[in-house]
Design an enzyme around this catalytic site. Structure first.
Site, short mmCIF file in Angstrom:
data_model
loop_
_atom_site.label_atom_id
_atom_site.label_comp_id
_atom_site.label_asym_id
_atom_site.label_seq_id
_atom_site.Cartn_x
_atom_site.Cartn_y
_atom_site.Cartn_z
N ASN A 222 0.87 -1.18 0.00
CA ASN A 222 0.00 0.00 0.00
C ASN A 222 0.90 1.22 0.00
OD1 ASN A 222 -1.75 2.08 0.55
ND2 ASN A 222 -2.38 1.33 2.57
N TRP A 223 0.95 1.88 -1.14
CA TRP A 223 1.90 3.01 -1.29
C TRP A 223 1.36 4.30 -0.66
CZ3 TRP A 223 3.72 2.43 -7.15
CH2 TRP A 223 4.36 1.19 -7.28
N LYS A 224 0.14 4.26 -0.19
CA LYS A 224 -0.49 5.42 0.47
C LYS A 224 -0.30 6.68 -0.39
CE LYS A 224 -0.15 3.07 4.87
NZ LYS A 224 0.03 3.12 6.31
N HIS B 35 -9.37 0.99 5.42
CA HIS B 35 -8.04 1.18 6.02
C HIS B 35 -8.16 2.06 7.26
CE1 HIS B 35 -3.91 2.41 6.63
NE2 HIS B 35 -3.57 1.32 5.99
N GLU C 291 -4.86 -5.02 10.71
CA GLU C 291 -3.85 -4.00 10.90
C GLU C 291 -4.10 -3.29 12.23
OE1 GLU C 291 -2.06 -2.83 6.83
OE2 GLU C 291 -3.74 -1.50 7.21
N GLY D 13 2.95 2.21 10.87
CA GLY D 13 3.88 3.31 10.71
C GLY D 13 4.63 3.68 11.98
N GLY E 118 3.04 -1.11 4.30
CA GLY E 118 3.04 0.32 4.01
C GLY E 118 4.44 0.81 3.71
N GLY E 119 5.09 1.39 4.70
CA GLY E 119 6.40 2.01 4.53
C GLY E 119 7.42 1.16 3.78
#
Ligand code: 13P
Length: 251
Positions: A11-13, A96, A168, A174, A235-236
């Site tokens: 998930n590149w957000k 999300h 999650e 994060g 994510g990150g």
């Protein structure tokens, strides 16, 4: 042991321009082409068309990070399932925690999106997870059960085969703080039981439940080794090949 296959998603957000997205997508396509698992990247809406052309026909699926609850109409700033389909999107991430908590999406809205996306043939990744204060109050299971049950209201057993759950825990997103494999597995097992109550044992056994929250190359294998953890929503660490590829190729 079940024969569920692993599903690793990035998930590149709200990161990356089109050029940056293209560079990462190209590198992933080439480095994951011999990968053994199911893969997905979810760029920002603005990069979907660019990334779609790169991942088309490869073993990397294209995901969107959200969609509108309506098919079309006067909804300034929203993006519809019809527009996503037009871009080659195959999967939509819904519910999300950033949508739930920063943008105040509730279970009813998320449920509407889930049903609309499934109706249009998309695979859905439904995200669930408790806040730190909810975990500390002993309410993690209750929160995950409510989000699962309400998120899936009116979803048929047939449509469930197109649905993935991502657990999650919000306190792990994060923050660099990962749930221990044991704690994550316990919630996954619990959510699987909830699915069993709603759809029966066979559906519970088959459903893919990803873990998300500070997944890194260093902890991916231990998490994936757990009976009820079937993949990761990253994510990150999904923003660079150096960190995403080792997760995607964990062993
Ligand atoms: P991080 O991997 O950056 O903790 O993010 C997890 C996440 O929210 C994926 O959807």
């Amino acid at each position: 042991m079940s024969n569920r296959s692993y599903y690793i998603a990035g998930n590149w957000k709200m990161h990356k321009t089109r050029a940056e997205s293209a560079e990462l997508a190209q590198a992933l396509v080439s480095q994951l082409k011999d990968g053994k698992h199911k893969y997905l990247v979810a760029p920002s809406f603005t990069s979907l068309e660019t990334v779609s052309a790169i991942v088309e026909g490869t073993n990397v699926r294209l995901g969107a990070q959200d969609c509108a609850a309506e098919e079309q109409g006067a909804h300034t700033g929203e993006v519809s399932v019809l527009q996503l389909k037009d871009l080659g999107v195959q999967t939509i991430i819904l519910g999300h925690s950033e949508r739930r908590h920063t943008y105040k999406e509730d279970d009813a809205l998320i449920n509407k999106k889930v049903k609309l996306a499934l109706k249009h043939g998309f695979e859905v990744i439904l995200c669930i997870g408790e806040l730190l204060e909810e975990r500390e109050a002993g309410k993690a299971e209750e929160v995950c059960e409510t989000q699962t049950v309400k998120g899936l209201e009116g979803v048929s057993a047939a449509d469930l085969s197109n649905l993935v759950i991502a657990y999650e825990p919000v306190w792990a997103i994060g923050t660099g703080k990962t749930a221990t494999p044991e704690d994550a597995d316990a919630i996954h097992a619990f959510v699987r039981k909830v699915i069993g109550k709603l759809y029966g044992a066979d559906a519970a056994d088959k459903i893919i439940i990803q873990y998300g929250g500070s997944v890194k190359p260093e902890n991916a294998a231990q998490l994936m080794a757990k009976e009820n953890i079937d993949g990761a929503l990253v994510g990150g660490a999904s923003l660079k090949t150096d960190t995403f590829v080792p997760i995607a190729k964990f062993s």
